[in-house]
Design a protein around this motif. Structure first.
Motif: not given
Length: 110
Positions: A13-20, A70-76, A96-101
């Motif tokens: 329960v958050s926003t994509p920006g905060k999760v990223f 804030p949607t994608r990060l790929v690392i080694t 990271v994607e929005e999903y419902e609320a």
């Protein structure tokens, strides 16, 4: 030997920006995970996973492969003790994607 992918999906329960930011900002990662992910987060830059304790030991290292905040990060990803061995590296993708609320965070390690 073939490498298999391992994928985990979390609903937060958050926003994509905060999760990223919780993944990429050291002070936020420390609060949630007990470590810091440190980098300038530009493609080709190195990153370090540093234990947030008195020793501040570097546990994991790698490079930023791709970033689309804030949607994608790929690392080694490799254990710091094996960093000199190119075969020890794997790849981790954070989607990271929005999903419902809430937010759906999918982490794939391959």
């Amino acid at each position: 030997m073939t490498k298999e992918a391992i994928s985990f999906t979390y609903y937060i329960v958050s926003t994509p920006g905060k999760v990223f930011e919780a993944i990429t900002k050291p002070d936020l990662a420390r609060r949630y995970w007990g470590h810091e992910n440190v980098s300038d987060w530009k493609p080709g830059s190195s990153w370090e996973h540093i234990r947030a304790n008195d020793e501040r030991s570097v546990e994991l290292v790698g490079k930023v492969v791709e970033i689309s905040a804030p949607t994608r990060l790929v690392i080694t990803w490799a254990n710091a003790s094996q960093a000199s061995d190119p075969a020890s590296y794997s790849r981790v993708t954070f989607e990271v994607e929005e999903y419902e609320a809430m937010v759906r965070l999918t982490v794939t390690h391959d």
